[in-house]
Design a protein around this motif. Structure first.
Motif, PDB file in Angstrom:
ATOM      1  N   UNK A  68     -13.965 125.204 -12.038  1.00 10.23           N
ATOM      2  CA  UNK A  68     -14.731 124.010 -12.417  1.00 10.23           C
ATOM      3  C   UNK A  68     -14.792 123.938 -13.935  1.00 10.23           C
ATOM      4  N   UNK A  69     -14.201 122.893 -14.510  1.00  6.55           N
ATOM      5  CA  UNK A  69     -14.242 122.715 -15.956  1.00  6.55           C
ATOM      6  C   UNK A  69     -15.532 122.038 -16.385  1.00  6.55           C
ATOM      7  N   UNK A  70     -16.231 122.649 -17.341  1.00  9.32           N
ATOM      8  CA  UNK A  70     -17.504 122.115 -17.853  1.00  9.32           C
ATOM      9  C   UNK A  70     -17.394 121.977 -19.364  1.00  9.32           C
ATOM     10  N   UNK A  71     -17.968 120.901 -19.914  1.00  9.30           N
ATOM     11  CA  UNK A  71     -17.909 120.721 -21.366  1.00  9.30           C
ATOM     12  C   UNK A  71     -19.034 121.472 -22.075  1.00  9.30           C
ATOM     13  N   UNK A  72     -20.269 121.090 -21.816  1.00  8.41           N
ATOM     14  CA  UNK A  72     -21.437 121.793 -22.358  1.00  8.41           C
ATOM     15  C   UNK A  72     -22.418 121.998 -21.210  1.00  8.41           C
ATOM     16  N   UNK A  73     -23.224 123.041 -21.286  1.00 11.14           N
ATOM     17  CA  UNK A  73     -24.096 123.333 -20.146  1.00 11.14           C
ATOM     18  C   UNK A  73     -25.274 124.178 -20.605  1.00 11.14           C
ATOM     19  N   UNK A  74     -26.437 123.963 -19.987  1.00  7.39           N
ATOM     20  CA  UNK A  74     -27.598 124.810 -20.228  1.00  7.39           C
ATOM     21  C   UNK A  74     -27.381 126.162 -19.547  1.00  7.39           C
ATOM     22  N   UNK A  75     -27.728 127.271 -20.189  1.00  3.75           N
ATOM     23  CA  UNK A  75     -27.495 128.591 -19.575  1.00  3.75           C
ATOM     24  C   UNK A  75     -28.045 128.728 -18.159  1.00  3.75           C
ATOM     25  N   UNK A  76     -29.270 128.246 -17.848  1.00  2.31           N
ATOM     26  CA  UNK A  76     -29.743 128.400 -16.465  1.00  2.31           C
ATOM     27  C   UNK A  76     -28.854 127.687 -15.442  1.00  2.31           C
ATOM     28  N   UNK A  77     -28.308 126.529 -15.824  1.00  3.33           N
ATOM     29  CA  UNK A  77     -27.414 125.809 -14.915  1.00  3.33           C
ATOM     30  C   UNK A  77     -26.107 126.583 -14.756  1.00  3.33           C
ATOM     31  N   UNK A  78     -25.596 127.111 -15.858  1.00  2.00           N
ATOM     32  CA  UNK A  78     -24.380 127.930 -15.789  1.00  2.00           C
ATOM     33  C   UNK A  78     -24.575 129.116 -14.846  1.00  2.00           C
ATOM     34  N   UNK A  79     -25.689 129.806 -15.010  1.00  2.00           N
ATOM     35  CA  UNK A  79     -25.946 130.980 -14.171  1.00  2.00           C
ATOM     36  C   UNK A  79     -26.091 130.583 -12.696  1.00  2.00           C
ATOM     37  N   UNK A  80     -26.718 129.413 -12.448  1.00  2.00           N
ATOM     38  CA  UNK A  80     -26.905 128.960 -11.068  1.00  2.00           C
ATOM     39  C   UNK A  80     -25.567 128.596 -10.429  1.00  2.00           C
ATOM     40  N   UNK A  81     -24.669 127.993 -11.193  1.00  2.00           N
ATOM     41  CA  UNK A  81     -23.338 127.680 -10.675  1.00  2.00           C
ATOM     42  C   UNK A  81     -22.575 128.962 -10.343  1.00  2.00           C
ATOM     43  N   UNK A  82     -22.654 129.933 -11.236  1.00  2.00           N
ATOM     44  CA  UNK A  82     -21.967 131.198 -11.009  1.00  2.00           C
ATOM     45  C   UNK A  82     -22.548 131.938  -9.811  1.00  2.00           C
ATOM     46  N   UNK A  83     -23.863 131.812  -9.612  1.00  2.00           N
ATOM     47  CA  UNK A  83     -24.502 132.478  -8.481  1.00  2.00           C
ATOM     48  C   UNK A  83     -24.015 131.930  -7.144  1.00  2.00           C
ATOM     49  N   UNK A  84     -23.508 130.706  -7.147  1.00  2.00           N
ATOM     50  CA  UNK A  84     -22.974 130.120  -5.916  1.00  2.00           C
ATOM     51  C   UNK A  84     -21.475 130.425  -5.752  1.00  2.00           C
ATOM     52  N   UNK A  85     -20.959 131.257  -6.643  1.00  2.00           N
ATOM     53  CA  UNK A  85     -19.564 131.647  -6.542  1.00  2.00           C
ATOM     54  C   UNK A  85     -18.593 130.697  -7.203  1.00  2.00           C
ATOM     55  N   UNK A  86     -19.098 129.761  -7.992  1.00  2.00           N
ATOM     56  CA  UNK A  86     -18.237 128.787  -8.673  1.00  2.00           C
ATOM     57  C   UNK A  86     -17.703 129.404  -9.963  1.00  2.00           C
ATOM     58  N   UNK A  87     -16.406 129.331 -10.149  1.00  2.00           N
ATOM     59  CA  UNK A  87     -15.788 129.815 -11.385  1.00  2.00           C
ATOM     60  C   UNK A  87     -15.856 128.721 -12.441  1.00  2.00           C
ATOM     61  N   UNK A  88     -16.680 128.928 -13.470  1.00  2.00           N
ATOM     62  CA  UNK A  88     -16.876 127.933 -14.522  1.00  2.00           C
ATOM     63  C   UNK A  88     -15.958 128.261 -15.700  1.00  2.00           C
ATOM     64  N   UNK A  89     -15.176 127.267 -16.119  1.00  2.00           N
ATOM     65  CA  UNK A  89     -14.254 127.445 -17.237  1.00  2.00           C
ATOM     66  C   UNK A  89     -14.442 126.289 -18.223  1.00  2.00           C
ATOM     67  N   UNK A  90     -13.726 126.372 -19.355  1.00  2.00           N
ATOM     68  CA  UNK A  90     -13.824 125.337 -20.384  1.00  2.00           C
ATOM     69  C   UNK A  90     -13.147 124.056 -19.907  1.00  2.00           C
ATOM     70  N   UNK A  91     -13.923 122.988 -19.806  1.00  2.00           N
ATOM     71  CA  UNK A  91     -13.368 121.693 -19.427  1.00  2.00           C
ATOM     72  C   UNK A  91     -13.273 120.722 -20.587  1.00  2.00           C
ATOM     73  N   UNK A  92     -13.838 121.103 -21.714  1.00  2.00           N
ATOM     74  CA  UNK A  92     -13.851 120.193 -22.864  1.00  2.00           C
ATOM     75  C   UNK A  92     -12.440 119.834 -23.315  1.00  2.00           C
TER      76      UNK A  92
END
Length: 459
Positions: free
Chosen positions: A160-184
């Motif tokens: 999942x490409x993300x541009x900017x994100x609040x740390x709590x949201x990032x951690x919550x996405x990762x906790x669901x097993x979503x791989x967060x990468x640079x989308x900018x």
């Protein structure tokens, strides 16, 4: 043929901005970049990227609050979660959000997983930059919404490409097993080449600043303050229909060197150099547009600084054409050490260039700090600003020029039209018994007299 400038009204007798085409072409570019990447979806919290993806806007008051977000799944259509009643407003006034999903379903392109009708506009918000208590679980609710969409499209295991994100949201996405990468980088790649309607909007925005400089030139005189100049420019632009006056750099006198990048309440004095940068947006599209003036008169040192600043600008513009690189451009600019700085990072943004669009810093970037080792190739349809700076040899003045440029098939065209080939002197002309007071003079009167030149300086 010159790039056209139109009025800001919509009319039935002239091809101006086609907003449906603007929306369609922007989203198509973004989809193409996503399809060519390894990402499963793009998630954005950045207002400008949200606008590029969804063609929605809720005002500039929320631009730094990260309260709204949207997602574009590979093979799907954009979904937006917006602030409270804004979502209902979009359902009524931005029907393309829901219609895209309805059309996809009717054409057999709906997600394979049975999820029922998909709504493009939904109510939702993030954590208000942490103002909502973490115990409320708002970050987790955001992650749930994103995961639900990814699951529907079978993309929950894809990056999942993300541009900017609040740390709590990032951690919550990762906790669901979503791989967060640079989308900018996907967004920047899509926005790099402008559509015909984007070019029209950028040109219109620049034309509004032409008028602001006309008013500013008439207003400047000894005794006015920098902040008054900022207020004048803001009023002119809002009266013309500006959506946001993002900033006005108003720098005068000894504040010109080094460049502080912020206006003050300093009173402008006779003989001061004064330079301004006007940043605003028209229908989202930005300007970054510097001009330098001398107030009342200019010293020889200030005149010479302006001449050098202009020469560096002209050498750069002469090289702009498809196939040229950012390295070619910055090679004609001086090294940082040549104008008083220890290295290129310390002098960053003084000899500089940057793309323009829904934000003021897009691709390509021109800087001696990065462009030699990481050059970018110029292409037709790019729009960017080039800016040069040179300190006066008197140690306190400086000159600053910026031009906005469109790369054409055969070269380029400058769309910032307020005169800048020579240093303009603002303020009234002064009469002496011998005629007009010379506009090239030192601000300290005694340095301009024959008496001082023969006696006062020890000769």
């Amino acid at each position: 043929m010159a790039i056209a400038t139109y009025g800001t009204n919509g009319v039935d007798w002239e091809n101006r901005v086609d907003y449906e085409r603007l929306r369609t072409q922007r989203l198509a570019r973004l989809k193409a970049e996503l399809d060519g990447s390894s990402l499963g979806a793009l998630l954005t919290f950045d207002f400008n990227n949200i606008r590029y993806m969804t063609s929605t806007h809720i005002g500039t008051w929320g631009i730094d609050k990260m309260i709204r977000f949207s997602i574009l799944p590979r093979g799907g259509e954009a979904i937006l979660w917006d602030f409270g009643s804004a979502a209902k407003h979009h359902t009524l006034q931005a029907p393309w959000l829901d219609k895209a999903h309805a059309d996809a379903s009717a054409n057999g392109h709906a997600p394979h997983h049975d999820a029922g009708p998909i709504l493009g506009s939904r109510a939702g918000l993030s954590t208000l930059r942490g103002a909502i208590s973490p115990s409320a679980g708002q970050a987790e609710k955001v992650a749930d919404k994103i995961y639900e969409v990814l699951k529907i499209y079978g993309l929950e295991k894809e990056p999942l490409g993300v541009d900017i994100v609040e740390p709590p949201v990032l951690f919550a996405l990762q906790a669901k097993g979503i791989q967060v990468v640079d989308g900018q980088q996907i967004f920047l790649a899509a926005r790099r080449i402008k559509t015909v309607d984007e070019i029209t909007l950028l040109t219109t925005a620049a034309s509004m600043v032409d008028k602001a400089y006309e008013d500013l030139y008439s207003f400047l005189r000894p005794g006015v303050r920098e902040n008054e100049a900022v207020g004048l420019v803001a009023k002119t632009l809002y009266d013309l229909g500006s959506e946001l006056v993002e900033g006005v750099n108003a720098i005068s006198g000894e504040r010109c060197s080094p460049h502080p990048h912020v206006f003050s309440d300093r009173i402008i004095r006779p003989g001061d150099p004064a330079f301004f940068d006007i940043l605003h947006s028209y229908n989202g599209y930005r300007t970054c547009y510097y001009r330098t003036f001398a107030v009342g008169s200019a010293s020889p040192a200030q005149r010479d600084a302006y001449t050098i600043c202009r020469e560096y600008m002209d050498k750069a513009i002469a090289l702009v054409k498809p196939g040229a690189t950012t390295a070619d451009i910055v090679a004609v600019w001086p090294k940082a050490e040549e104008f008083g700085f220890a290295n290129e990072e310390a002098a960053f943004a003084l000899q500089y260039g940057h793309g323009l669009g829904l934000s003021i810093w897009e691709r390509p970037i021109f800087s001696r700090m990065i462009s030699f080792e990481h050059p970018e190739t110029l292409e037709e349809g790019m729009v960017f600003a080039l800016e040069t700076y040179w300190p006066a040899k008197d140690g306190w003045g400086a000159a600053r020029i910026e031009e906005e440029i469109i790369v054409t098939a055969t070269g380029c065209e400058v769309i910032t039209k307020f005169p800048a080939e020579e240093l303009l002197v603002a303020g009234q002309r002064y009469f002496t018994t011998g005629g007009y007071l010379n506009t090239t003079r030192d601000s300290q009167s005694h340095l301009n007299t024959s008496t001082f030149n023969h006696i006062g300086n020890g000769k």
